[in-house]
Design a protein around this motif. Sequence first.
Motif, PDB file in Angstrom:
ATOM      1  N   UNK A  42      21.078  43.475  37.373  1.00  0.00           N
ATOM      2  CA  UNK A  42      22.142  43.735  37.859  1.00  0.00           C
ATOM      3  C   UNK A  42      22.077  45.075  38.543  1.00  0.00           C
ATOM      4  N   UNK A  43      21.274  45.888  38.428  1.00  0.00           N
ATOM      5  CA  UNK A  43      21.330  47.139  38.884  1.00  0.00           C
ATOM      6  C   UNK A  43      20.622  47.164  40.552  1.00  0.00           C
ATOM      7  N   UNK A  44      20.156  46.262  40.726  1.00  0.00           N
ATOM      8  CA  UNK A  44      19.281  46.064  41.959  1.00  0.00           C
ATOM      9  C   UNK A  44      20.534  45.165  42.883  1.00  0.00           C
ATOM     10  N   UNK A  45      20.527  45.534  43.975  1.00  0.00           N
ATOM     11  CA  UNK A  45      21.610  45.019  44.972  1.00  0.00           C
ATOM     12  C   UNK A  45      20.679  44.156  45.961  1.00  0.00           C
ATOM     13  N   UNK A  46      20.909  42.928  45.682  1.00  0.00           N
ATOM     14  CA  UNK A  46      20.041  41.901  46.365  1.00  0.00           C
ATOM     15  C   UNK A  46      20.646  41.416  47.383  1.00  0.00           C
ATOM     16  N   UNK A  47      19.875  41.121  48.691  1.00  0.00           N
ATOM     17  CA  UNK A  47      20.277  40.645  49.779  1.00  0.00           C
ATOM     18  C   UNK A  47      20.459  39.220  49.849  1.00  0.00           C
ATOM     19  N   UNK A  53      15.936  34.605  37.073  1.00  0.00           N
ATOM     20  CA  UNK A  53      14.999  35.916  37.156  1.00  0.00           C
ATOM     21  C   UNK A  53      13.962  35.489  37.982  1.00  0.00           C
ATOM     22  N   UNK A  54      13.429  34.308  38.319  1.00  0.00           N
ATOM     23  CA  UNK A  54      12.450  34.059  39.276  1.00  0.00           C
ATOM     24  C   UNK A  54      12.925  34.608  40.587  1.00  0.00           C
ATOM     25  N   UNK A  55      14.133  34.067  41.292  1.00  0.00           N
ATOM     26  CA  UNK A  55      14.719  34.391  42.375  1.00  0.00           C
ATOM     27  C   UNK A  55      14.676  36.039  42.464  1.00  0.00           C
ATOM     28  N   UNK A  56      15.254  36.756  41.441  1.00  0.00           N
ATOM     29  CA  UNK A  56      15.174  38.379  41.657  1.00  0.00           C
ATOM     30  C   UNK A  56      13.832  38.827  41.602  1.00  0.00           C
ATOM     31  N   UNK A  99      22.451  58.337  38.639  1.00  0.00           N
ATOM     32  CA  UNK A  99      23.364  57.903  39.677  1.00  0.00           C
ATOM     33  C   UNK A  99      23.578  56.389  39.808  1.00  0.00           C
ATOM     34  N   UNK A 100      22.310  55.846  39.737  1.00  0.00           N
ATOM     35  CA  UNK A 100      22.430  54.150  39.965  1.00  0.00           C
ATOM     36  C   UNK A 100      22.910  53.355  38.829  1.00  0.00           C
ATOM     37  N   UNK A 101      22.858  54.385  37.645  1.00  0.00           N
ATOM     38  CA  UNK A 101      23.306  53.505  36.221  1.00  0.00           C
ATOM     39  C   UNK A 101      22.339  53.213  35.242  1.00  0.00           C
ATOM     40  N   UNK A 102      20.970  53.695  35.655  1.00  0.00           N
ATOM     41  CA  UNK A 102      20.045  53.667  34.519  1.00  0.00           C
ATOM     42  C   UNK A 102      20.276  54.571  33.250  1.00  0.00           C
TER      43      UNK A 102
END
Length: 151
Positions: A42-47, A53-56, A99-102
Amino acid sequence: GKDKELIRGSWESLGKNKVPHGVIIVFFVCDRLFELDPALLSLFHYSTKCDSTQDCVSSPEFLEHVTKVMFVIDAAVSHLDDLQSLEEFLLNLGRKHQAVGVNTQSFTVVGESLLYMLQRSLGQEYTAPVRQAWLNMYSIVVAAMSRGWTK
Ligand code: HEM
């Protein structure tokens, strides 16, 4: 001394067939990462739509980030004699991740992914001392990134 030789030796053999191996390596790392901690997705902002999981894992954003991780590892390998010179860069990198929440514990997952990738790619060359040498180097990188965290 010994650690540096082992790291350089194994990185060199990985780098020989950069393009075909690079693709395989990226998928090992992604697969392993999300097998261990799917919440990190969820931390990556997908276009594009990420229903699985496979999609991501095959999304440009994720592949780009793995490339960034590999760039940092490559930088560490080429600065083994003077890791101190990367201190400022790594500290800032840690700051960006806060900053990104990791959280810093998540870096363990990436470390395990890296070792898993090395194990699968190096085969017989993946010995206990090689594993330890990489673990030591990765710990130095992560410690420097963690110093970027503010309370
Ligand atoms: C940037 C997530 C671990 C290297 C980012 C970004 C996110 C992110 C969301 C911003 C978007 C992007 O640039 O793709 C994570 C997560 C991690 C992790 C969830 C752990 C589970 C690491 C590690 C390294 C690393 C261990 C390096 C050893 C980078 C770099 C950037 C980045 C170089 C670009 C920073 C910049 O824009 O200057 N990461 N990251 N990441 N990450 Fe990570």
